[in-house]
Design a protein around this motif. Sequence first.
Motif, PDB file in Angstrom:
ATOM      1  N   ILE A 186     -52.529 111.742  94.530  1.00 39.99           N
ATOM      2  CA  ILE A 186     -51.827 111.447  93.279  1.00 39.99           C
ATOM      3  C   ILE A 186     -50.323 111.597  93.484  1.00 39.99           C
ATOM      4  N   ALA A 187     -49.929 112.698  94.122  1.00 40.10           N
ATOM      5  CA  ALA A 187     -48.509 112.951  94.363  1.00 40.10           C
ATOM      6  C   ALA A 187     -47.898 111.859  95.232  1.00 40.10           C
ATOM      7  N   LEU A 188     -48.634 111.403  96.246  1.00 42.92           N
ATOM      8  CA  LEU A 188     -48.107 110.337  97.092  1.00 42.92           C
ATOM      9  C   LEU A 188     -47.947 109.046  96.294  1.00 42.92           C
ATOM     10  N   GLY A 189     -48.954 108.687  95.516  1.00 42.03           N
ATOM     11  CA  GLY A 189     -48.854 107.471  94.703  1.00 42.03           C
ATOM     12  C   GLY A 189     -47.657 107.520  93.767  1.00 42.03           C
ATOM     13  N   MET A 190     -47.452 108.674  93.145  1.00 41.49           N
ATOM     14  CA  MET A 190     -46.307 108.833  92.254  1.00 41.49           C
ATOM     15  C   MET A 190     -44.996 108.763  93.040  1.00 41.49           C
ATOM     16  N   SER A 191     -44.970 109.331  94.225  1.00 42.75           N
ATOM     17  CA  SER A 191     -43.766 109.305  95.054  1.00 42.75           C
ATOM     18  C   SER A 191     -43.388 107.878  95.425  1.00 42.75           C
ATOM     19  N   VAL A 192     -44.397 107.066  95.733  1.00 43.05           N
ATOM     20  CA  VAL A 192     -44.141 105.654  96.061  1.00 43.05           C
ATOM     21  C   VAL A 192     -43.566 104.948  94.843  1.00 43.05           C
ATOM     22  N   ILE A 193     -44.196 105.124  93.691  1.00 42.65           N
ATOM     23  CA  ILE A 193     -43.750 104.456  92.473  1.00 42.65           C
ATOM     24  C   ILE A 193     -42.361 104.936  92.057  1.00 42.65           C
ATOM     25  N   LEU A 194     -42.084 106.223  92.232  1.00 42.87           N
ATOM     26  CA  LEU A 194     -40.775 106.774  91.858  1.00 42.87           C
ATOM     27  C   LEU A 194     -39.712 106.533  92.935  1.00 42.87           C
ATOM     28  N   ARG A 195     -40.142 106.000  94.076  1.00 42.23           N
ATOM     29  CA  ARG A 195     -39.242 105.643  95.181  1.00 42.23           C
ATOM     30  C   ARG A 195     -38.495 106.850  95.738  1.00 42.23           C
ATOM     31  N   CYS A 196     -39.241 107.923  95.954  1.00 42.60           N
ATOM     32  CA  CYS A 196     -38.670 109.156  96.506  1.00 42.60           C
ATOM     33  C   CYS A 196     -39.131 109.295  97.951  1.00 42.60           C
ATOM     34  N   GLU A 197     -38.317 108.820  98.883  1.00 39.92           N
ATOM     35  CA  GLU A 197     -38.728 108.864 100.287  1.00 39.92           C
ATOM     36  C   GLU A 197     -38.964 110.280 100.806  1.00 39.92           C
ATOM     37  N   PRO A 198     -38.115 111.277 100.469  1.00 40.23           N
ATOM     38  CA  PRO A 198     -38.435 112.630 100.937  1.00 40.23           C
ATOM     39  C   PRO A 198     -39.784 113.118 100.395  1.00 40.23           C
ATOM     40  N   CYS A 199     -40.090 112.790  99.144  1.00 41.52           N
ATOM     41  CA  CYS A 199     -41.389 113.175  98.570  1.00 41.52           C
ATOM     42  C   CYS A 199     -42.519 112.487  99.326  1.00 41.52           C
ATOM     43  N   ILE A 200     -42.347 111.208  99.619  1.00 46.34           N
ATOM     44  CA  ILE A 200     -43.357 110.464 100.382  1.00 46.34           C
ATOM     45  C   ILE A 200     -43.620 111.177 101.700  1.00 46.34           C
ATOM     46  N   ASN A 201     -42.562 111.518 102.405  1.00 46.24           N
ATOM     47  CA  ASN A 201     -42.703 112.152 103.712  1.00 46.24           C
ATOM     48  C   ASN A 201     -43.458 113.476 103.616  1.00 46.24           C
ATOM     49  N   LEU A 235     -55.486 106.667 103.008  1.00 44.29           N
ATOM     50  CA  LEU A 235     -54.077 106.468 102.708  1.00 44.29           C
ATOM     51  C   LEU A 235     -53.835 105.024 102.281  1.00 44.29           C
ATOM     52  N   GLY A 236     -54.395 104.086 103.022  1.00 44.01           N
ATOM     53  CA  GLY A 236     -54.225 102.673 102.700  1.00 44.01           C
ATOM     54  C   GLY A 236     -54.722 102.341 101.304  1.00 44.01           C
ATOM     55  N   ASP A 237     -55.834 102.933 100.908  1.00 44.20           N
ATOM     56  CA  ASP A 237     -56.395 102.682  99.585  1.00 44.20           C
ATOM     57  C   ASP A 237     -55.447 103.204  98.497  1.00 44.20           C
ATOM     58  N   VAL A 238     -54.891 104.383  98.706  1.00 46.58           N
ATOM     59  CA  VAL A 238     -53.933 104.940  97.758  1.00 46.58           C
ATOM     60  C   VAL A 238     -52.674 104.079  97.706  1.00 46.58           C
ATOM     61  N   LEU A 239     -52.210 103.644  98.863  1.00 48.13           N
ATOM     62  CA  LEU A 239     -51.007 102.807  98.897  1.00 48.13           C
ATOM     63  C   LEU A 239     -51.245 101.467  98.203  1.00 48.13           C
ATOM     64  N   ALA A 240     -52.441 100.903  98.365  1.00 51.30           N
ATOM     65  CA  ALA A 240     -52.758  99.653  97.678  1.00 51.30           C
ATOM     66  C   ALA A 240     -52.695  99.828  96.163  1.00 51.30           C
ATOM     67  N   MET A 241     -53.202 100.958  95.674  1.00 49.99           N
ATOM     68  CA  MET A 241     -53.150 101.226  94.233  1.00 49.99           C
ATOM     69  C   MET A 241     -51.706 101.398  93.785  1.00 49.99           C
ATOM     70  N   GLN A 265     -50.165  98.024  93.498  1.00 54.03           N
ATOM     71  CA  GLN A 265     -50.644  97.348  92.291  1.00 54.03           C
ATOM     72  C   GLN A 265     -49.877  97.849  91.067  1.00 54.03           C
ATOM     73  N   MET A 266     -49.606  99.141  91.014  1.00 59.90           N
ATOM     74  CA  MET A 266     -48.910  99.715  89.863  1.00 59.90           C
ATOM     75  C   MET A 266     -47.397  99.506  89.927  1.00 59.90           C
ATOM     76  N   GLY A 267     -46.842  99.385  91.120  1.00 61.02           N
ATOM     77  CA  GLY A 267     -45.392  99.338  91.266  1.00 61.02           C
ATOM     78  C   GLY A 267     -44.810  98.006  91.691  1.00 61.02           C
ATOM     79  N   GLY A 268     -45.650  97.013  91.953  1.00 61.24           N
ATOM     80  CA  GLY A 268     -45.143  95.708  92.344  1.00 61.24           C
ATOM     81  C   GLY A 268     -44.373  95.742  93.652  1.00 61.24           C
ATOM     82  N   GLY A 269     -43.346  94.894  93.735  1.00 64.48           N
ATOM     83  CA  GLY A 269     -42.549  94.763  94.958  1.00 64.48           C
ATOM     84  C   GLY A 269     -41.922  96.052  95.433  1.00 64.48           C
ATOM     85  N   ALA A 271     -44.452 101.840  99.978  1.00 65.21           N
ATOM     86  CA  ALA A 271     -45.749 102.019 100.626  1.00 65.21           C
ATOM     87  C   ALA A 271     -45.593 101.805 102.128  1.00 65.21           C
ATOM     88  N   GLY A 272     -44.751 100.853 102.510  1.00 61.54           N
ATOM     89  CA  GLY A 272     -44.457 100.631 103.931  1.00 61.54           C
ATOM     90  C   GLY A 272     -43.852 101.868 104.574  1.00 61.54           C
TER      91      GLY A 272
END
Length: 114
Positions: free
Chosen positions: A51-66, A82-88, A91-95, A101-102
């Motif tokens: 959950i935290a990773l998905g939120m970090s991706v959507i919030l665009r916090c690279e240190p949080c992602i790491n 991980l791939g499944d979470v990143l796909a979700m 889907q929620m965050g678009g481009g 996610a990359g």
Amino acid sequence: MTQSYSEKISDMRRELRALNALVPETAKGFGTLSKAVKDNGPLSVKEKEYIALGMSVILRCEPCINFHVEALMKAGATREELGDVLAMAVQMGGGPGLMYAGHALACWDELAKA
């Protein structure tokens, strides 16, 4: 020269230690909150980190992602999960979600080699 994800994590930890020294009560409070969230409730630590990773991706916090990618590895996550979470997250965050996610996948791949 681009920093490795391991270097970014190390640098962020150094910056956080300096911040913690400046505002110790805030750091202590945040640490207490983090421990309470992770140690309680029906979800596993791994599920909470997803959950935290998905939120970090959507919030665009690279240190949080790491940090959350690193925590997921320690919690026994797999690259496929991980791939499944990143796909979700995409889907929620678009481009923008796709771009961050990359970053998360690149961090995973680098840390997996260490």
